[in-house]
Design a protein around this motif. Structure first.
Motif, PDB file in Angstrom:
ATOM      1  N   TRP A 156       2.320  -6.392  12.918  1.00 51.96           N
ATOM      2  CA  TRP A 156       1.263  -6.502  11.904  1.00 51.96           C
ATOM      3  C   TRP A 156       0.010  -7.148  12.487  1.00 51.96           C
ATOM      4  CZ3 TRP A 156       1.243  -4.886   6.747  1.00 51.96           C
ATOM      5  CH2 TRP A 156       0.076  -5.241   6.062  1.00 51.96           C
ATOM      6  N   GLN A 157       0.217  -8.267  13.191  1.00 52.86           N
ATOM      7  CA  GLN A 157      -0.937  -8.988  13.728  1.00 52.86           C
ATOM      8  C   GLN A 157      -1.642  -8.185  14.817  1.00 52.86           C
ATOM      9  OE1 GLN A 157      -1.964 -11.346  12.006  1.00 52.86           O
ATOM     10  NE2 GLN A 157      -0.081 -11.616  10.824  1.00 52.86           N
ATOM     11  N   ALA A 158      -0.886  -7.364  15.562  1.00 51.45           N
ATOM     12  CA  ALA A 158      -1.484  -6.561  16.626  1.00 51.45           C
ATOM     13  C   ALA A 158      -2.286  -5.380  16.079  1.00 51.45           C
ATOM     14  CB  ALA A 158      -0.401  -6.047  17.567  1.00 51.45           C
ATOM     15  N   THR A 159      -2.045  -5.008  14.849  1.00 54.30           N
ATOM     16  CA  THR A 159      -2.750  -3.866  14.262  1.00 54.30           C
ATOM     17  C   THR A 159      -3.672  -4.316  13.137  1.00 54.30           C
ATOM     18  OG1 THR A 159      -0.785  -3.471  12.882  1.00 54.30           O
ATOM     19  CG2 THR A 159      -1.006  -2.160  14.885  1.00 54.30           C
ATOM     20  N   MET A 160      -3.108  -4.597  11.984  1.00 51.29           N
ATOM     21  CA  MET A 160      -3.925  -4.961  10.824  1.00 51.29           C
ATOM     22  C   MET A 160      -4.666  -6.280  11.035  1.00 51.29           C
ATOM     23  SD  MET A 160      -3.542  -2.373   8.944  1.00 51.29           S
ATOM     24  CE  MET A 160      -4.391  -2.931   7.460  1.00 51.29           C
ATOM     25  N   GLY A 161      -4.015  -7.226  11.710  1.00 51.46           N
ATOM     26  CA  GLY A 161      -4.677  -8.492  11.984  1.00 51.46           C
ATOM     27  C   GLY A 161      -5.817  -8.345  12.965  1.00 51.46           C
ATOM     28  N   ALA A 162      -5.545  -7.667  14.087  1.00 51.54           N
ATOM     29  CA  ALA A 162      -6.548  -7.531  15.135  1.00 51.54           C
ATOM     30  C   ALA A 162      -7.687  -6.594  14.741  1.00 51.54           C
ATOM     31  CB  ALA A 162      -5.878  -7.025  16.412  1.00 51.54           C
ATOM     32  N   GLU A 163      -7.376  -5.493  14.052  1.00 48.61           N
ATOM     33  CA  GLU A 163      -8.387  -4.488  13.751  1.00 48.61           C
ATOM     34  C   GLU A 163      -9.174  -4.778  12.479  1.00 48.61           C
ATOM     35  OE1 GLU A 163      -6.962  -0.413  14.043  1.00 48.61           O
ATOM     36  OE2 GLU A 163      -5.291  -1.095  15.286  1.00 48.61           O
ATOM     37  N   PHE A 164      -8.519  -5.415  11.496  1.00 51.14           N
ATOM     38  CA  PHE A 164      -9.161  -5.555  10.190  1.00 51.14           C
ATOM     39  C   PHE A 164      -9.167  -6.988   9.662  1.00 51.14           C
ATOM     40  CE2 PHE A 164      -7.210  -1.286  10.399  1.00 51.14           C
ATOM     41  CZ  PHE A 164      -8.366  -0.515  10.309  1.00 51.14           C
ATOM     42  N   ASP A 165      -8.636  -7.916  10.436  1.00 47.35           N
ATOM     43  CA  ASP A 165      -8.568  -9.316  10.016  1.00 47.35           C
ATOM     44  C   ASP A 165      -7.778  -9.465   8.699  1.00 47.35           C
ATOM     45  OD1 ASP A 165      -9.048 -12.026  10.425  1.00 47.35           O
ATOM     46  OD2 ASP A 165     -10.866 -12.018   9.196  1.00 47.35           O
ATOM     47  N   ILE A 166      -6.761  -8.631   8.553  1.00 51.00           N
ATOM     48  CA  ILE A 166      -5.851  -8.697   7.407  1.00 51.00           C
ATOM     49  C   ILE A 166      -4.499  -9.136   7.949  1.00 51.00           C
ATOM     50  CG2 ILE A 166      -4.735  -7.416   5.538  1.00 51.00           C
ATOM     51  CD1 ILE A 166      -7.108  -5.473   5.612  1.00 51.00           C
ATOM     52  N   HIS A 167      -4.003 -10.271   7.508  1.00 48.51           N
ATOM     53  CA  HIS A 167      -2.869 -10.886   8.203  1.00 48.51           C
ATOM     54  C   HIS A 167      -1.547 -10.861   7.444  1.00 48.51           C
ATOM     55  CE1 HIS A 167      -5.425 -12.193  11.486  1.00 48.51           C
ATOM     56  NE2 HIS A 167      -6.337 -12.492  10.569  1.00 48.51           N
ATOM     57  N   SER A 168      -1.499 -10.152   6.318  1.00 48.59           N
ATOM     58  CA  SER A 168      -0.233 -10.010   5.603  1.00 48.59           C
ATOM     59  C   SER A 168      -0.334  -8.832   4.647  1.00 48.59           C
ATOM     60  CB  SER A 168       0.103 -11.277   4.810  1.00 48.59           C
ATOM     61  OG  SER A 168      -0.791 -11.437   3.725  1.00 48.59           O
ATOM     62  N   TYR A 169       0.816  -8.315   4.235  1.00 48.77           N
ATOM     63  CA  TYR A 169       0.816  -7.228   3.263  1.00 48.77           C
ATOM     64  C   TYR A 169       0.281  -7.713   1.924  1.00 48.77           C
ATOM     65  CZ  TYR A 169       2.310  -3.228   0.519  1.00 48.77           C
ATOM     66  OH  TYR A 169       2.325  -2.123  -0.318  1.00 48.77           O
ATOM     67  N   LYS A 170       0.568  -8.955   1.580  1.00 47.00           N
ATOM     68  CA  LYS A 170       0.043  -9.523   0.335  1.00 47.00           C
ATOM     69  C   LYS A 170      -1.476  -9.494   0.332  1.00 47.00           C
ATOM     70  CE  LYS A 170       0.012 -13.716  -2.487  1.00 47.00           C
ATOM     71  NZ  LYS A 170       0.487 -15.129  -2.615  1.00 47.00           N
ATOM     72  N   GLU A 171      -2.064  -9.844   1.458  1.00 47.16           N
ATOM     73  CA  GLU A 171      -3.528  -9.818   1.561  1.00 47.16           C
ATOM     74  C   GLU A 171      -4.044  -8.387   1.448  1.00 47.16           C
ATOM     75  OE1 GLU A 171      -7.003 -11.192   4.732  1.00 47.16           O
ATOM     76  OE2 GLU A 171      -4.922 -11.868   5.017  1.00 47.16           O
ATOM     77  N   LEU A 172      -3.325  -7.442   2.058  1.00 43.38           N
ATOM     78  CA  LEU A 172      -3.732  -6.039   1.974  1.00 43.38           C
ATOM     79  C   LEU A 172      -3.725  -5.566   0.524  1.00 43.38           C
ATOM     80  CD1 LEU A 172      -4.252  -3.268   3.493  1.00 43.38           C
ATOM     81  CD2 LEU A 172      -1.813  -2.883   3.186  1.00 43.38           C
ATOM     82  N   LYS A 173      -2.664  -5.891  -0.211  1.00 42.56           N
ATOM     83  CA  LYS A 173      -2.579  -5.471  -1.612  1.00 42.56           C
ATOM     84  C   LYS A 173      -3.736  -6.016  -2.432  1.00 42.56           C
ATOM     85  CE  LYS A 173       1.494  -6.744  -2.931  1.00 42.56           C
ATOM     86  NZ  LYS A 173       2.562  -6.904  -3.948  1.00 42.56           N
ATOM     87  N   GLU A 174      -4.157  -7.247  -2.137  1.00 43.18           N
ATOM     88  CA  GLU A 174      -5.268  -7.837  -2.879  1.00 43.18           C
ATOM     89  C   GLU A 174      -6.580  -7.125  -2.571  1.00 43.18           C
ATOM     90  OE1 GLU A 174      -5.054 -11.883  -1.706  1.00 43.18           O
ATOM     91  OE2 GLU A 174      -3.388 -12.367  -3.058  1.00 43.18           O
ATOM     92  N   LEU A 175      -6.688  -6.587  -1.355  1.00 41.20           N
ATOM     93  CA  LEU A 175      -7.908  -5.870  -0.961  1.00 41.20           C
ATOM     94  C   LEU A 175      -7.896  -4.422  -1.422  1.00 41.20           C
ATOM     95  CD1 LEU A 175      -8.290  -7.238   2.667  1.00 41.20           C
ATOM     96  CD2 LEU A 175      -9.771  -7.776   0.725  1.00 41.20           C
ATOM     97  N   LEU A 176      -6.704  -3.901  -1.681  1.00 37.18           N
ATOM     98  CA  LEU A 176      -6.581  -2.499  -2.090  1.00 37.18           C
ATOM     99  C   LEU A 176      -6.862  -2.407  -3.596  1.00 37.18           C
ATOM    100  CD1 LEU A 176      -5.887   0.414  -1.484  1.00 37.18           C
ATOM    101  CD2 LEU A 176      -3.466  -0.145  -1.756  1.00 37.18           C
ATOM    102  N   THR A 177      -8.075  -2.080  -3.910  1.00 31.56           N
ATOM    103  CA  THR A 177      -8.496  -1.980  -5.310  1.00 31.56           C
ATOM    104  C   THR A 177      -8.241  -0.571  -5.800  1.00 31.56           C
ATOM    105  OG1 THR A 177     -10.229  -3.622  -4.939  1.00 31.56           O
ATOM    106  CG2 THR A 177     -10.396  -2.277  -6.926  1.00 31.56           C
ATOM    107  N   HIS A 178      -7.286  -0.428  -6.710  1.00 28.97           N
ATOM    108  CA  HIS A 178      -6.999   0.887  -7.242  1.00 28.97           C
ATOM    109  C   HIS A 178      -8.071   1.264  -8.267  1.00 28.97           C
ATOM    110  CE1 HIS A 178      -3.087  -0.580  -5.769  1.00 28.97           C
ATOM    111  NE2 HIS A 178      -2.871   0.674  -5.484  1.00 28.97           N
ATOM    112  N   PRO A 179      -8.667   2.420  -8.120  1.00 29.05           N
ATOM    113  CA  PRO A 179      -9.718   2.825  -9.065  1.00 29.05           C
ATOM    114  C   PRO A 179      -9.167   2.870 -10.485  1.00 29.05           C
ATOM    115  CG  PRO A 179      -9.588   4.332  -7.187  1.00 29.05           C
ATOM    116  CD  PRO A 179      -8.386   3.451  -7.119  1.00 29.05           C
ATOM    117  N   ARG A 180     -10.029   2.622 -11.433  1.00 29.49           N
ATOM    118  CA  ARG A 180      -9.624   2.725 -12.834  1.00 29.49           C
ATOM    119  C   ARG A 180      -9.605   4.185 -13.250  1.00 29.49           C
ATOM    120  NH1 ARG A 180      -9.473  -1.716 -15.847  1.00 29.49           N
ATOM    121  NH2 ARG A 180      -9.801  -0.491 -17.750  1.00 29.49           N
ATOM    122  N   ALA A 181      -8.471   4.584 -13.814  1.00 27.15           N
ATOM    123  CA  ALA A 181      -8.358   5.994 -14.221  1.00 27.15           C
ATOM    124  C   ALA A 181      -9.189   6.262 -15.470  1.00 27.15           C
ATOM    125  CB  ALA A 181      -6.896   6.323 -14.477  1.00 27.15           C
TER     126      ALA A 181
END
Length: 287
Positions: free
Chosen positions: A262-287
């Motif tokens: 995770w740290q070698a990919t999402m951490g290094a490329e996007f400064d996202i260091h956990s799946y929890k953090e990713l979920k918070e950044l993933l804003t699902h559009p309002r239907a």
């Protein structure tokens, strides 16, 4: 006896899948394994077919690109409904380009554990391969078919209007909104009656009651043909979600390797260091 997917499907099949040229209106549903692919296939097909359930295998009406050649499915053929839809597990770097894409992410430990449980009894006989032994090649990033390469490649497309990103966990909490988002993204313009019907038909309970339509029977028949394991073995895709936590305990080694990946990919490329953090950044559009 231990089997691998490569024994069931020759490498030429996967290479031919990469050469597929989709139509601009096509939709490719391409999460990493065990992250909501079948569920999204069923939602997509339900919306375009007005809830039709006459299919014998969801991957016949939304074909699996990577293995279609071995299953004697013509990817270039019309499907009887519009737009055409396809299943895949390709990351963005290798997926056939030129159409629209739906991708759902899932927490990595849950995805890998589900992957092992699914193929136990299909690619290998129960009790012959430990969880660590099975996970080892899937945690190896050298071949770029791993979870993290897939995740990072699609996260980089988060602003692409032709890509819909979802999280499996959000889908579980918002089934009706998931159906509405797929409807809006593809442009079906379904009425409330159809949206409600597809939402009911895509519940875990409904899919369990009709599990024969979602268990990759085409894939299973191919396995029986080539003799990877004794005929009649197989796996169930739609489950009730229960399992023995002691039997399926993920080791410290596997957890540490997942964290390093995770740290070698999402951490290094996007400064996202956990799946929890990713979920918070993933804003699902309002239907």
């Amino acid at each position: 006896m231990i089997s691998t997917k490569a024994m069931i499907f020759p490498p030429s099949t996967f290479e031919k899948g990469k050469s597929f040229r989709p139509r601009p209106t096509d939709v490719i549903i391409t999460p990493w394994s065990k992250s909501g692919t079948t569920w999204l296939q069923h939602i997509f097909h339900g919306l375009r077919s007005l809830g039709d359930l006459s299919f014998d295998d969801i991957s016949r009406v939304t074909p699996w690109i990577e293995v279609a050649d071995a299953l004697r499915i013509d990817l270039d053929a019309d499907q009887g409904w519009e737009p055409r839809g396809f299943k895949s597990h390709y990351n963005h770097r290798v997926v056939p380009k030129g159409c629209r894409y739906i991708v759902s992410f899932r927490e990595p430990r849950a995805a890998h554990l589900s992957y092992y449980r699914f193929y136990e009894g299909w690619l290998f006989e129960p009790g012959t391969v430990t969880l660590d032994e099975y996970l080892a090649p899937h945690l190896d990033r050298s071949k770029s078919k791993d979870y993290w390469t897939h995740l990072a490649s699609w996260w980089a497309q988060r602003d692409n209007p032709d890509v819909l990103l979802l999280s499996y966990e959000w889908m579980l909490d918002h089934p009706g909104q998931t159906v509405e988002l797929v409807d809006r993204f593809v442009g079906f313009a379904a009425n409330k009656e159809l949206l409600d019907l597809v939402t009911r038909q895509s519940t875990r309970e409904f899919m369990l009651a009709h599990s024969d339509k979602f268990n990759d029977d085409l894939h299973r028949r191919r396995s029986d043909e080539v003799g990877a394991l004794p005929p009649g073995t197989g796996a169930v895709k739609v489950t009730d979600g229960s399992y023995d936590p002691e039997r399926y305990q993920i080791s410290d080694w596997a957890l540490e390797t997942m964290e390093l990946n995770w740290q070698a990919t999402m951490g290094a490329e996007f400064d996202i260091h956990s799946y929890k953090e990713l979920k918070e950044l993933l804003t699902h559009p309002r239907a």
